[in-house]
Design a protein around this motif. Structure first.
Motif, short mmCIF file in Angstrom:
data_model
loop_
_atom_site.label_atom_id
_atom_site.label_comp_id
_atom_site.label_asym_id
_atom_site.label_seq_id
_atom_site.Cartn_x
_atom_site.Cartn_y
_atom_site.Cartn_z
N VAL A 15 0.85 -1.20 0.00
CA VAL A 15 0.00 0.00 0.00
C VAL A 15 0.88 1.24 0.00
O VAL A 15 0.66 2.18 -0.77
N GLN A 16 1.93 1.25 0.83
CA GLN A 16 2.84 2.38 0.90
C GLN A 16 3.57 2.57 -0.44
O GLN A 16 3.72 3.69 -0.92
N ARG A 17 4.01 1.47 -1.06
CA ARG A 17 4.71 1.56 -2.34
C ARG A 17 3.78 2.08 -3.44
O ARG A 17 4.16 2.93 -4.23
N VAL A 18 2.53 1.58 -3.47
CA VAL A 18 1.56 2.03 -4.47
C VAL A 18 1.28 3.52 -4.29
O VAL A 18 1.27 4.28 -5.25
N ASP A 19 1.07 3.95 -3.03
CA ASP A 19 0.83 5.37 -2.76
C ASP A 19 2.00 6.23 -3.23
O ASP A 19 1.81 7.28 -3.85
N ALA A 20 3.22 5.78 -2.93
CA ALA A 20 4.42 6.55 -3.32
C ALA A 20 4.55 6.64 -4.84
O ALA A 20 5.11 7.61 -5.36
N ALA A 21 4.01 5.64 -5.56
CA ALA A 21 4.07 5.64 -7.03
C ALA A 21 2.91 6.42 -7.65
O ALA A 21 2.77 6.44 -8.86
N GLY A 22 2.09 7.04 -6.80
CA GLY A 22 0.98 7.84 -7.31
C GLY A 22 -0.32 7.07 -7.48
O GLY A 22 -1.29 7.60 -8.01
N GLY A 23 -0.37 5.83 -7.01
CA GLY A 23 -1.58 5.02 -7.11
C GLY A 23 -2.46 5.18 -5.89
O GLY A 23 -2.16 5.96 -4.98
N VAL B 90 -3.96 -7.32 -6.91
CA VAL B 90 -2.51 -7.46 -6.74
C VAL B 90 -1.83 -6.11 -6.85
O VAL B 90 -2.31 -5.22 -7.54
N ALA B 91 -0.72 -5.96 -6.15
CA ALA B 91 0.05 -4.72 -6.22
C ALA B 91 1.24 -4.88 -7.15
O ALA B 91 1.91 -3.91 -7.48
N ARG B 92 1.51 -6.12 -7.58
CA ARG B 92 2.58 -6.42 -8.54
C ARG B 92 2.03 -7.41 -9.54
O ARG B 92 1.26 -8.30 -9.19
N ALA B 93 2.41 -7.25 -10.81
CA ALA B 93 1.92 -8.16 -11.85
C ALA B 93 2.97 -8.26 -12.94
O ALA B 93 3.33 -7.26 -13.54
N LEU B 94 3.46 -9.46 -13.18
CA LEU B 94 4.40 -9.66 -14.28
C LEU B 94 3.66 -9.39 -15.58
O LEU B 94 2.59 -9.93 -15.82
N GLY B 95 4.22 -8.54 -16.40
CA GLY B 95 3.57 -8.19 -17.64
C GLY B 95 2.46 -7.17 -17.45
O GLY B 95 1.71 -6.88 -18.37
N GLY B 96 2.34 -6.60 -16.26
CA GLY B 96 1.27 -5.65 -15.98
C GLY B 96 1.67 -4.21 -16.19
O GLY B 96 1.19 -3.32 -15.48
N SER B 97 2.52 -3.94 -17.16
CA SER B 97 3.02 -2.58 -17.35
C SER B 97 1.91 -1.59 -17.71
O SER B 97 2.04 -0.40 -17.46
N ARG C 85 0.86 0.33 -14.67
CA ARG C 85 1.89 1.07 -13.95
C ARG C 85 1.38 2.42 -13.45
O ARG C 85 1.74 2.86 -12.37
N GLY C 86 0.52 3.07 -14.22
CA GLY C 86 -0.03 4.37 -13.82
C GLY C 86 -0.83 4.31 -12.53
O GLY C 86 -0.97 5.31 -11.84
N GLY C 87 -1.33 3.12 -12.18
CA GLY C 87 -2.06 2.93 -10.93
C GLY C 87 -1.16 2.56 -9.77
O GLY C 87 -1.63 2.32 -8.67
N GLY C 88 0.15 2.48 -10.04
CA GLY C 88 1.10 2.12 -8.98
C GLY C 88 1.42 0.65 -8.92
O GLY C 88 2.16 0.20 -8.06
N ILE C 89 0.86 -0.15 -9.84
CA ILE C 89 1.16 -1.58 -9.87
C ILE C 89 2.51 -1.76 -10.53
O ILE C 89 2.77 -1.22 -11.59
N SER C 90 3.37 -2.54 -9.90
CA SER C 90 4.73 -2.73 -10.37
C SER C 90 4.88 -4.05 -11.11
O SER C 90 4.29 -5.06 -10.69
N ASP C 91 5.67 -4.05 -12.17
CA ASP C 91 6.01 -5.30 -12.84
C ASP C 91 7.44 -5.73 -12.48
O ASP C 91 8.00 -6.61 -13.11
#
Length: 114
Positions: free
Chosen positions: A29-37, A62-69, A72-78
């Motif tokens: 949650v903290q990482r997503v918030d920091a990424a603007g999500g 999920v907060a991370r998704a392989l191939g989920g680029s 990315r604008g929502g803060g989800i990391s690949d």
């Protein structure tokens, strides 16, 4: 690995080397918030990452998704979260699996324990 159970017989135990990267995990949650999500409570009380894409608005568990680029604008990391685990002769086998597999295995284990 194995450890001694009752009666001196070896018993199997499970050691997880990573944590769940769900939208409910405080570090995620903290990482997503920091990424603007933004993480919010979705239907059924499950935490979801809110993602706006050209294809529509999504609430992703999920907060991370392989191939989920595209999310990315929502803060989800690949980006992978990599952990090192030292193995030795006491380890019988190793299972590598994604969160989707673990979710099903958790449900199977809960069903067999009932």
């Amino acid at each position: 690995g194995e450890e001694a159970g009752g009666g001196g017989e070896p018993s199997t135990f499970v050691a997880f080397a990573t944590r769940d990267h769900a939208a409910s995990d405080p570090a995620e949650v903290q990482r997503v918030d920091a990424a603007g999500g933004r993480v919010r409570c979705g239907s059924g009380g499950e935490m979801r990452v809110a993602v706006n894409t050209p294809a529509g608005k999504w609430q992703v568990a999920v907060a991370r998704a392989l191939g989920g680029s595209e999310w990315r604008g929502g803060g989800i990391s690949d980006a992978a979260d990599v952990t090192t685990l030292r193995l030795d002769e006491s380890h019988t086998f190793l299972v590598l699996a994604s969160d989707g597999v673990w979710g099903v295995l958790d449900q199977l284990a809960e069903g067999s324990a009932a």
